[in-house]
Structures are given as structure tokens and as C-alpha cells.
Design a protein around this motif. Structure first.
Motif, PDB file in Angstrom:
ATOM      1  N   ARG A  87      44.539  35.764 -14.177  1.00 39.77           N
ATOM      2  CA  ARG A  87      45.643  35.068 -13.532  1.00 39.77           C
ATOM      3  C   ARG A  87      46.792  34.927 -14.520  1.00 39.77           C
ATOM      4  N   SER A  88      47.995  34.774 -13.977  1.00 34.65           N
ATOM      5  CA  SER A  88      49.158  34.505 -14.803  1.00 34.65           C
ATOM      6  C   SER A  88      49.651  33.090 -14.521  1.00 34.65           C
ATOM      7  N   PHE A  89      50.490  32.592 -15.406  1.00 32.22           N
ATOM      8  CA  PHE A  89      51.138  31.305 -15.178  1.00 32.22           C
ATOM      9  C   PHE A  89      52.391  31.246 -16.041  1.00 32.22           C
ATOM     10  N   PRO A 145      41.442  45.692   2.751  1.00 33.48           N
ATOM     11  CA  PRO A 145      41.204  44.640   1.749  1.00 33.48           C
ATOM     12  C   PRO A 145      42.493  44.264   1.029  1.00 33.48           C
ATOM     13  N   LEU A 146      42.695  42.967   0.845  1.00 33.33           N
ATOM     14  CA  LEU A 146      43.925  42.467   0.238  1.00 33.33           C
ATOM     15  C   LEU A 146      43.585  41.749  -1.071  1.00 33.33           C
ATOM     16  N   SER A 147      44.077  42.261  -2.155  1.00 34.42           N
ATOM     17  CA  SER A 147      43.831  41.640  -3.459  1.00 34.42           C
ATOM     18  C   SER A 147      44.912  40.613  -3.778  1.00 34.42           C
ATOM     19  N   SER A 148      44.579  39.718  -4.714  1.00 29.57           N
ATOM     20  CA  SER A 148      45.528  38.717  -5.232  1.00 29.57           C
ATOM     21  C   SER A 148      46.043  37.766  -4.167  1.00 29.57           C
ATOM     22  N   ALA A 202      51.729  37.465  -2.149  1.00 34.20           N
ATOM     23  CA  ALA A 202      53.020  38.076  -2.454  1.00 34.20           C
ATOM     24  C   ALA A 202      52.766  39.259  -3.373  1.00 34.20           C
ATOM     25  N   PRO A 203      53.509  40.362  -3.201  1.00 37.04           N
ATOM     26  CA  PRO A 203      53.316  41.506  -4.098  1.00 37.04           C
ATOM     27  C   PRO A 203      53.725  41.149  -5.521  1.00 37.04           C
ATOM     28  N   SER A 204      52.937  41.585  -6.494  1.00 37.40           N
ATOM     29  CA  SER A 204      53.235  41.278  -7.880  1.00 37.40           C
ATOM     30  C   SER A 204      52.590  42.320  -8.776  1.00 37.40           C
ATOM     31  N   PRO A 205      53.337  42.820  -9.802  1.00 42.14           N
ATOM     32  CA  PRO A 205      52.738  43.782 -10.737  1.00 42.14           C
ATOM     33  C   PRO A 205      51.795  43.113 -11.723  1.00 42.14           C
TER      34      PRO A 205
END
Length: 243
Positions: A87-89, A145-148, A202-205
Motif C-alpha cells: 500500500r502507499s500513503f 477481477p478488479l485489483s486495488s 481508482a486507477p493508479s500506477p
């Protein structure tokens, strides 16, 4: 022998918490950010010792008369054992060095107060025996399948809310502690409780930032019936998620 006095200041302390127990994570987890130097202290906290643009700030213990402007940094927590999902923050520096009035708690942005960052389990995690275990298959608008994706399961009474993240296969594990072993308002009824479902994506790299995603939670029409110690498997579809 010549003695030198060396002064330095930490920029922030970070405490990693387990999403199920809300207790500090004992396993070694890597914390990284571009140009960020992280140390682990004797209390198990991860300490931000250096960051781009803060060299002068960290070299002296006394705070400067004019502090650096607030600057956001993106950090990523990753677990080599794969028990927790990456995860990011966002960490905003510098944190406040102003002490609170006597008898008052430290402000949320105090440098003397650790930043709590919750880690969410992967499907490989073994939950506690007494926790309910919810395994969700998260799908996008096309049924893939949906990641994140961030999923919230909420019980109104007693008040319980737990979050989980979906991995690269769209699978999310959400252990839920604290569910009563009986419905005391009706002891003869089955001890199942109705949890509502919310989700966000939400899409995120980068690995997802659950705290940021939570601002976009949307309710789902479906609910889940969950009992203490029970394992529940279900599929949810986020009709608005269209990668």
C-alpha cells in the motif's frame, strides 16, 4: 581525544498497524520513498531520518525560526512475506514541533506522535480463531477481477467497521473481530449480523492508498450475513469501475 557534539532531528515516526487486530505489526515490513531514509528505533517505530529538501532541517535539534513549507511525500509499505498487501500513503513534512497546552493531548500532526498506517491482509494471511473471515471476489463493470479495490464492511449495532483490499487477482480477505457470539436482543435467533458493503476504486500506477480511496466510497445494494468465527465467501461487482 577530541569530542564532537552532533545534533539531529527526526522528521516523523511511523507505526504500522494490523487491520484485523489494530495492533502494531511485528513482522519486518519495508517502507520506501524517493529520497527518503528510514530507520527502525528500539521501540519498533519506523523513523523518517531524511527527506529531499530537509537536510538543513534535520541537522539541528532546535527547530528553525522559519520552518520549510509543507511538502507531501508518497511512501510505499511492502511485505516480502506477502502476508500483507502493498500500500502507499502520503506523509506531509514537516510535522508540528509545537507542544500542546498543559494537560492536552498531542495534536494529530505532532512530530512527537507517530503516524499510524494500517496494513491490510493478503489472502495468505491466517486470521485469528475468533474472527469471522470474509473472502470477497471483487469484479469490475465487465465481470473481470478488479485489483486495488477498497471494501468496507459495516455493522450498525454493535458498531463495527473493517476494511480490506483486493489483490492482483481481485481477491480480498477481511477478518472481522468483535462480532458478538449471540444476538442478545433475541437470544433464540441465529447469531448472524447484517453487514452493509461499501467499495471504492481508482486507477493508479502505485500500490493503492486506502486512506485516499476511502473518500470515494460508494454503497452497494447487497449485504452480508456474518457470524462470529464463520467464513463467508461472496462476489461483489463495482459497476462504476471500468479500467
Amino acid at each position: 581525544m577530541r569530542m564532537e557534539r552532533i545534533e539531529s532531528r527526526a522528521l516523523a515516526g511511523i507505526r504500522l498497524l494490523d487491520a484485523e487486530t489494530l495492533r502494531p505489526v511485528a513482522e519486518p515490513v519495508t517502507l520506501s520513498g524517493e529520497g527518503i531514509r528510514i530507520l527502525r528505533n528500539t521501540s519498533g517505530l519506523l523513523v523518517v531520518a531524511a527527506a529531499p529538501g530537509f537536510a538543513d532541517y534535520t541537522e539541528h535539534f532546535e527547530p528553525p525560526e522559519i520552518p520549510p513549507p509543507p511538502t507531501p511525500f508518497t511512501l510505499v509499505a511492502s511485505d516480502a512475506s506477502r502476508r500483507y498487501l502493498d500500500r502507499s500513503f502520503t506523509l506531509v513534512l514537516p510535522r508540528s514541533t509545537t507542544p500542546p497546552p498543559p494537560g492536552q493531548p498531542l495534536p494529530a500532526d505532532s512530530v512527537f506522535r507517530p503516524v499510524d498506517v494500517t496494513l491490510y491482509p493478503s489472502p495468505l494471511m491466517r486470521p485469528s480463531v475468533r474472527s469471522a473471515v470474509v473472502r470477497l471476489r471483487v469484479e469490475d463493470a465487465h465481470g473481470k477481477p478488479l485489483s486495488s479495490a477498497l471494501v468496507s464492511l459495516t455493522l450498525a449495532s454493535p458498531s463495527i467497521e473493517r476494511w480490506g483490499l483486493s489483490n492482483h487477482n481481485g481477491d480480498a480477505l477481511i477478518p472481522i473481530a468483535g462480532i458478538p457470539v449471540a444476538n442478545w436482543s433475541n437470544p433464540e435467533a441465529p447469531p448472524h449480523f447484517t453487514f452493509s458493503i461499501r467499495a471504492a476504486w481508482a486507477p493508479s500506477p502505485l500500490p493503492p492508498d486506502p486512506d485516499s480511496l476511502a473518500a470515494a466510497f460508494q454503497p452497494l445494494s447487497s449485504t452480508l450475513e456474518i457470524a462470529a468465527g464463520e467464513e463467508v465467501t461472496a462476489t461483489i461487482q463495482l459497476t462504476w469501475a471500468n479500467p
